[in-house]
Design an enzyme around this catalytic site. Structure first.
Site, PDB file in Angstrom:
ATOM      1  N   TYR A 142      42.674  -1.752  69.527  1.00 28.77           N
ATOM      2  CA  TYR A 142      42.140  -2.722  70.489  1.00 28.77           C
ATOM      3  C   TYR A 142      42.368  -2.159  71.882  1.00 28.77           C
ATOM      4  CZ  TYR A 142      41.779  -7.037  73.274  1.00 28.77           C
ATOM      5  OH  TYR A 142      41.437  -7.987  74.214  1.00 28.77           O
ATOM      6  N   ASP A 237      45.314   5.079  75.313  1.00 29.28           N
ATOM      7  CA  ASP A 237      45.527   3.701  75.736  1.00 29.28           C
ATOM      8  C   ASP A 237      46.961   3.338  75.390  1.00 29.28           C
ATOM      9  OD1 ASP A 237      45.675   1.057  76.225  1.00 29.28           O
ATOM     10  OD2 ASP A 237      43.924   0.465  75.035  1.00 29.28           O
ATOM     11  N   LYS A 265      51.032  -4.194  80.369  1.00 32.63           N
ATOM     12  CA  LYS A 265      52.172  -4.881  79.751  1.00 32.63           C
ATOM     13  C   LYS A 265      53.506  -4.557  80.460  1.00 32.63           C
ATOM     14  CE  LYS A 265      49.689  -6.209  75.693  1.00 32.63           C
ATOM     15  NZ  LYS A 265      48.504  -5.513  75.190  1.00 32.63           N
TER      16      LYS A 265
HETATM   17  C1  LIG Z   1      46.930  -5.665  75.408  1.00 34.86           C
HETATM   18  C2  LIG Z   1      46.144  -4.441  75.301  1.00 34.86           C
HETATM   19  C3  LIG Z   1      44.992  -4.225  76.087  1.00 34.86           C
HETATM   20  C4  LIG Z   1      44.403  -5.286  76.955  1.00 34.86           C
HETATM   21  O1  LIG Z   1      45.286  -5.664  77.975  1.00 34.86           O
HETATM   22  P1  LIG Z   1      45.049  -7.086  78.690  1.00 34.86           P
HETATM   23  O2  LIG Z   1      46.066  -7.088  79.772  1.00 34.86           O
HETATM   24  O3  LIG Z   1      45.282  -8.120  77.628  1.00 34.86           O
HETATM   25  O4  LIG Z   1      43.662  -7.101  79.189  1.00 34.86           O
HETATM   26  C5  LIG Z   1      44.364  -2.994  76.009  1.00 34.86           C
HETATM   27  N1  LIG Z   1      44.825  -2.036  75.201  1.00 34.86           N
HETATM   28  C6  LIG Z   1      45.913  -2.203  74.422  1.00 34.86           C
HETATM   29  C7  LIG Z   1      46.382  -1.092  73.558  1.00 34.86           C
HETATM   30  C8  LIG Z   1      46.592  -3.419  74.432  1.00 34.86           C
HETATM   31  O5  LIG Z   1      47.633  -3.593  73.619  1.00 34.86           O
END
Ligand SMILES: *Cc1c(COP(=O)(O)O)cnc(C)c1O
Length: 427
Positions: A142, A237, A265
């Protein structure tokens, strides 16, 4: 005192589904979401005053535990000086320097407010830099909810992806190819077929959005080699795994340098901050230096930067990751032992401060593996633990998170609750 049930009913009148992000609604496990009133260290309390051991930590950011006194103080110190300026500040330089120090593949970094913004911007930058259109991603990873990334593999055709959400035009989804995670052969086939069309490959090097699934080192090495060979931009990512699986992120763990990295995060310490950065020659294509447009009214917000910077400083304490990794491993292996004693089919894994619990007999390596979990069994376990005051992620497809505030007593209390829960499941 208001009940969670009354709040959920009231919420659904004004907010779609009663929540501001879907997984919070408990749709996959059923039941009533807990409305959080406050949190401290490894715990939060719901609207009914019930305390829970928190194993989601806001889905990763709360690596220090909730309301760490030094982060609180850092935020309080800047609050009185203004909430947002729309003009640069010195603290933004400091956090950029800190990020560069911790993640050496990042020469330059741009702050944004969410992980979604980070990945969306990194993709545009990669396309602007390579003058190509195709994106490659992997099933089960994701990357936020930008149109290009809400895509699944199309039937039969290797090249064209299909939308996974209504509202995503097929004309956009078709530029994204979706491959199986950890399958090096499929990767080589794809690069042989259309390698010179690929602008970027985006991957969670340690995946945390299909439950926890480790990237295979050979797979990630092959990815690095193929991207370099074909002139595609490799994007790690690390919004979730960055500062989670190791101080330098998954790229430090594997010894692989991506071209661009997305962060989020942990770098906001619980406030809305995220970032993307990497090679200087690529970042130079970003406005105002280059032709790729990207902007944000609240980017580098002073309150978020203060929380993030203090968090990044505190996680550099000697022994921090050793301790975090030990506690997380203790939880994961402890759960596996307790489950086995009760005769429940179960496995568990941990990387740094992230863990996965699976109702499968082996630790999964792909989305297809995770899909073989016993979901009714997971749901029953989830609710038994919730009733015992332990809050795990409300879905079998999510990872769990341990903070440095989860001490031995907290882990032991969790394992005691799990012993009863597994015994009840087996009965
Ligand atoms: C949480 C997450 C996102 C999206 O981040 P948001 O702050 O919720 O938009 C993108 N990539 C990864 C791997 C994530 O865990």
């Amino acid at each position: 005192m208001t009940s969670n049930e009354a709040l959920f009913e009231r919420a659904q009148r004004s907010i779609p589904g009663g929540v501001n992000s879907p997984v919070r609604a408990f749709r996959s496990v059923g039941g009533t979401p807990r409305f959080v009133a406050r949190a401290q260290g490894p715990y939060f309390w719901d609207a009914e005053g019930v305390r829970y051991i928190d194993y989601i930590g806001s889905w990763g950011p709360m690596i220090l535990g909730h309301v760490h006194p030094e982060v609180l103080e850092a935020v309080q110190r800047v609050l009185a000086d203004g909430f947002s300026f729309g003009a640069p500040t010195e603290a933004e330089i400091e956090i950029a320097e800190e990020i560069r120090k911790l993640v050496p593949s990042i020469d330059q970094v741009r702050l944004v407010s969410s992980g979604t913004e980070a990945t969306m911007s990194a993709l545009r930058l990669a396309r602007g830099f390579t003058k190509r259109e195709r994106i490659v991603k992997f099933e089960g990873c994701y990357h936020g909810h930008a149109d290009s990334l809400l895509v699944k593999a199309g039937s039969g055709l290797l090249t064209f992806g299909n939308p996974t959400s209504a509202g995503v035009p097929p004309d956009i989804a078709k530029h994204t190819s979706v491959l199986e995670y950890n399958k090096t052969e499929a990767l080589e086939t794809a690069f042989a077929a259309f390698g010179d069309e690929i602008a970027a490959v985006i991957v969670e090097p340690v995946a945390g959005n299909m439950n926890l699934v480790r990237g295979n080192p050979d797979f990630l090495q092959a990815l690095r080699r193929l991207c370099t060979h074909h002139g595609a931009v490799l994007i790690f990512d690390e919004v979730m795994c960055g500062f989670r699986v190791a101080l330098g992120g998954a790229q430090a763990l594997y010894g692989i340098e991506p071209d661009l990295t997305c962060l989020g995060k942990v770098i906001g310490g619980g406030m809305p901050a995220a970032a993307f950065g990497g090679r200087r020659d690529i970042m130079a294509h970003l406005a105002p230096e280059g032709a790729v447009y990207q902007a944000g009214t609240l980017s580098g917000n002073p309150i978020a930067v203060a929380a993030g910077l203090k968090t990044l400083q505190l996680i550099q304490a000697p022994g921090f990751y050793e301790r975090l990794g030990e506690q997380t491993a203790k939880l994961a292996s402890g759960l596996a032992v307790v489950a086995r004693a009760a005769g429940v089919t179960f496995s568990a894994d941990a990387v740094g401060g992230m863990f996965g619990i699976y109702f499968t007999d082996e630790v999964p390596a792909s989305f297809a593996d995770v899909s073989r979990s016993d979901i009714p069994c997971f749901n029953a376990f989830f609710h038994k633990m919730l009733d015992a005051g332990v809050y795990f992620a409300p879905s079998a497809y999510e990872a769990g998170f341990v903070s440095i505030a989860h001490d031995d007593a907290v882990i032991d209390a969790t394992l005691d609750a799990a012993r009863s829960a597994f015994a009840a499941l087996a009965a």
